[in-house]
Design an enzyme around this catalytic site. Structure first.
Site, PDB file in Angstrom:
ATOM      1  N   LEU A  51       0.826  -1.215   0.000  1.00 18.36           N
ATOM      2  CA  LEU A  51       0.000   0.000   0.000  1.00 18.36           C
ATOM      3  C   LEU A  51       0.855   1.259   0.000  1.00 18.36           C
ATOM      4  CD1 LEU A  51      -0.088   1.531   3.009  1.00 18.36           C
ATOM      5  CD2 LEU A  51      -1.501  -0.412   3.579  1.00 18.36           C
ATOM      6  N   GLY A 110      11.162  10.252   0.093  1.00 16.58           N
ATOM      7  CA  GLY A 110      11.305  10.169   1.546  1.00 16.58           C
ATOM      8  C   GLY A 110      10.250   9.238   2.087  1.00 16.58           C
ATOM      9  N   CYS A 145       9.290   4.364   4.260  1.00 20.68           N
ATOM     10  CA  CYS A 145       9.534   3.092   3.561  1.00 20.68           C
ATOM     11  C   CYS A 145      10.749   3.129   2.641  1.00 20.68           C
ATOM     12  CB  CYS A 145       8.290   2.705   2.771  1.00 20.68           C
ATOM     13  SG  CYS A 145       6.822   2.600   3.815  1.00 20.68           S
ATOM     14  N   LYS A 205      14.464   3.847   4.173  1.00 18.89           N
ATOM     15  CA  LYS A 205      14.997   2.837   5.105  1.00 18.89           C
ATOM     16  C   LYS A 205      15.019   1.453   4.455  1.00 18.89           C
ATOM     17  CE  LYS A 205      10.929   0.862   6.883  1.00 18.89           C
ATOM     18  NZ  LYS A 205      10.551  -0.532   6.817  1.00 18.89           N
TER      19      LYS A 205
HETATM   20  C1  UGA Z   1       6.002   3.128  -0.982  1.00 17.62           C
HETATM   21  C2  UGA Z   1       5.637   2.211  -2.160  1.00 17.62           C
HETATM   22  O1  UGA Z   1       5.215   3.009  -3.270  1.00 17.62           O
HETATM   23  C3  UGA Z   1       4.519   1.258  -1.761  1.00 17.62           C
HETATM   24  O2  UGA Z   1       4.237   0.374  -2.821  1.00 17.62           O
HETATM   25  C4  UGA Z   1       4.972   0.476  -0.511  1.00 17.62           C
HETATM   26  O3  UGA Z   1       3.957  -0.398  -0.063  1.00 17.62           O
HETATM   27  C5  UGA Z   1       5.310   1.442   0.593  1.00 17.62           C
HETATM   28  O4  UGA Z   1       6.348   2.334   0.155  1.00 17.62           O
HETATM   29  C6  UGA Z   1       5.765   0.650   1.771  1.00 17.62           C
HETATM   30  O5  UGA Z   1       6.852   0.062   1.708  1.00 17.62           O
HETATM   31  O6  UGA Z   1       5.011   0.490   2.735  1.00 17.62           O
HETATM   32  P1  UGA Z   1       4.893   5.331   0.054  1.00 17.62           P
HETATM   33  O7  UGA Z   1       6.073   5.370   0.973  1.00 17.62           O
HETATM   34  O8  UGA Z   1       3.532   5.549   0.608  1.00 17.62           O
HETATM   35  O9  UGA Z   1       4.851   3.916  -0.712  1.00 17.62           O
HETATM   36  O10 UGA Z   1       5.138   6.472  -1.027  1.00 17.62           O
HETATM   37  P2  UGA Z   1       5.398   6.568  -2.584  1.00 17.62           P
HETATM   38  O11 UGA Z   1       4.158   6.951  -3.273  1.00 17.62           O
HETATM   39  O12 UGA Z   1       6.135   5.388  -3.090  1.00 17.62           O
HETATM   40  O13 UGA Z   1       6.384   7.832  -2.628  1.00 17.62           O
HETATM   41  C7  UGA Z   1       7.658   7.756  -1.997  1.00 17.62           C
HETATM   42  C8  UGA Z   1       8.427   9.022  -2.189  1.00 17.62           C
HETATM   43  O14 UGA Z   1       8.866   9.147  -3.537  1.00 17.62           O
HETATM   44  C9  UGA Z   1       7.671  10.313  -1.883  1.00 17.62           C
HETATM   45  O15 UGA Z   1       8.489  11.156  -1.126  1.00 17.62           O
HETATM   46  C10 UGA Z   1       7.383  10.894  -3.241  1.00 17.62           C
HETATM   47  O16 UGA Z   1       7.254  12.276  -3.220  1.00 17.62           O
HETATM   48  C11 UGA Z   1       8.607  10.445  -4.013  1.00 17.62           C
HETATM   49  N1  UGA Z   1       8.426  10.386  -5.472  1.00 17.62           N
HETATM   50  C12 UGA Z   1       7.516   9.541  -6.017  1.00 17.62           C
HETATM   51  C13 UGA Z   1       9.210  11.177  -6.301  1.00 17.62           C
HETATM   52  O17 UGA Z   1      10.062  11.955  -5.836  1.00 17.62           O
HETATM   53  N2  UGA Z   1       9.033  11.097  -7.661  1.00 17.62           N
HETATM   54  C14 UGA Z   1       8.127  10.258  -8.223  1.00 17.62           C
HETATM   55  O18 UGA Z   1       8.042  10.242  -9.466  1.00 17.62           O
HETATM   56  C15 UGA Z   1       7.348   9.468  -7.367  1.00 17.62           C
END
Ligand code: UGA
Length: 434
Positions: free
Chosen positions: A148, A258, A261, A264
């Site tokens: 998720l 950041g 998830c 780390k």
């Molecule tokens: C992430 C994964 O996407 C999930 O599939 C996973 O289940 C989750 O970690 C977890 O391990 O529990 P999440 O941490 O909620 O989910 O956030 P993301 O949507 O993946 O975004 C992570 C970071 O990447 C954010 O800071 C976002 O701003 C950044 N990001 C995302 C970018 O800088 N560029 C992008 O194109 C996409």
């Protein structure tokens, strides 16, 4: 089915409420009494769109309860372990204190035929290590990673894009039948379901996050090259994204990733790979991490440069504190990090965010916070957008130009239209954009 969920954080609380919403009888267990009190009142202890509704409905139905007493998990057919696995204080590896403690505390309450299902993100080998503790009680263990995303957690839990069951007995085992029963609506909807061994299930999760992190750092590396050459990384992402093999998603260059998830998980993966003698295989993750962290400093440097070398005493409005929009999570947030760095350089920083101020203030009480966006912008000599909340993306450049002291914008998420902002008189600075 009677289920327990051990750990009611961003993962467990959503899982518990979602499982109750599809008809199961669920008890959520957490050591934090205040969290349990709020959840029991049908109130989410953190911001997650749609969670309050299913929590309240679950509590109202009587099928969803919360407790601090592990004994209340007794008698459940399936026990989900959804506690956190943060980064260790003394290194890059995962801190398994909470997982170990949860399984140890649960063990005396387990009965024959019950199934313990790990959902926490763990280093490969963890399920096998916990197996004897669980099997000694007559119960069994499986690993069922969770994918998720915060901000979409309810939908991702109810309609996942795949289910992964790490089990010992293969596809025809009783454990698979039990998990199919838990996830009956998703199974009926044809959700792809993969039955694996423990190691594969554990690795699916960390490798998925490692891939996503790599994709983001790849495009941020291209942003660095774009900055040196005058190219536009956004156009570049659009162009390469049209290739279906590459895809446009997760190619947004900016201040980087950041949250609780991705950062780390890549560090824990690299640390675990070292332990098993395969450090070399994922050495690139160290570069992924470094590229990512460089982007935070880049935002700061761009701002300092635009002030001619010093931001001391300069009023800077920082828009966004959460690690991404639709979340109040500030764990390892690039947005909050940028605010802290600017404050450290002597800038008069005013931070705002629709949801994350309380969490940010707990971590960094030294910063100045302002809930009202208009007041945060008032008199600013520079605006730094670091979390792309809808209300920031929808800002009217003409109206905002009237509120600030100087129309200087650093768009740390490349989410605004440079043409429109420049036309309104702004100095627009993006990342990897001319
Ligand atoms: C992430 C994964 O996407 C999930 O599939 C996973 O289940 C989750 O970690 C977890 O391990 O529990 P999440 O941490 O909620 O989910 O956030 P993301 O949507 O993946 O975004 C992570 C970071 O990447 C954010 O800071 C976002 O701003 C950044 N990001 C995302 C970018 O800088 N560029 C992008 O194109 C996409």
């Amino acid at each position: 089915m009677k289920l327990s969920v051990i750990g009611c954080g961003y993962l467990g609380a959503v899982h518990a409420a979602a499982m109750a919403s599809i008809g199961h009888e669920v008890v959520g267990i957490d050591v934090d009494a205040e969290k349990v009190r709020r959840l029991s009142a049908g109130e989410a202890p953190f911001f997650e769109p749609g969670l309050n509704e299913i929590l309240a409905a679950g509590v109202e139905s009587g099928r969803l309860t919360f407790s601090t007493d592990m004994a209340d998990a007794a008698g459940s057919r399936v026990h989900f372990v959804a506690v956190g696995t943060p980064q260790r204080h003394d290194g890059a590896g995962a801190d398994l204190t909470f997982v170990n403690a949860a399984v140890d505390a649960l063990a005396p309450h387990l009965g024959a035929g019950e199934l313990v299902v790990g959902k926490s993100t763990v280093p490969v080998g963890t399920a096998e290590r916990l197996r004897p503790i669980v099997e000694r009680t007559g119960a069994r263990i499986a690993w069922n990673p969770e994918f998720l995303r915060e901000g979409f957690a309810v939908a991702d839990t109810l309609t996942p894009d795949r289910l992964v069951y790490g089990v010992t007995g293969g596809s025809d085992s009783e454990d698979v039948a039990t998990l199919d029963e838990v996830y009956a609506p998703a199974i009926a909807a044809g959700t792809p379901r993969l039955v694996t061994d423990f190691a594969t299930a554990e690795l699916v999760k960390v490798s998925a996050n490692a891939f996503l992190a790599t994709k983001i750092s790849f495009i941020n590396a291209m942003a660095e090259i774009a900055e040196a050459t005058g190219a536009d990384v956004t156009m570049l992402a659009d162009a390469i994204g049209h290739d279906a093999r590459i895809g446009r998603r997760f190619l947004n260059a900016g201040v980087g990733f950041g949250g609780g998830c991705l950062p780390k998980d890549i560090r824990a993966f690299a640390a675990r790979a070292e332990e098993i003698g395969r450090g070399e295989s994922v050495q690139f993750l160290k570069h992924v991490d470094e590229i990512n962290l460089r982007r935070r400093q880049r935002v700061v440097d761009l701002l300092v440069d635009s002030f001619g070398g010093s931001v001391v005493g300069r009023r800077v409005a920082v828009l966004g504190l959460a690690f991404k929009p639709d979340s109040d999570d500030t764990r390892d947030s690039p947005a909050l990090d940028v605010a802290v760095r600017l404050h450290g350089l002597g800038a008069d920083v005013v931070c705002t965010d629709p949801e994350a101020i309380d969490n940010a203030r707990r971590q960094h009480p030294q910063l100045t916070y302002e809930r009202d966006l208009d007041r945060a912008l008032e008199g600013a000599e520079a605006v730094v957008l670091v979390t792309e909340w809808r209300e920031y993306r929808d800002l009217d450049p003409v109206a905002v130009a009237g509120a600030v002291a100087r129309p200087l914008l650093v768009d740390g998420r490349n989410c605004l239209d440079p043409v429109a902002w420049r036309a309104a008189g702004w100095t627009y600075i993006g990342l990897g954009r001319p």
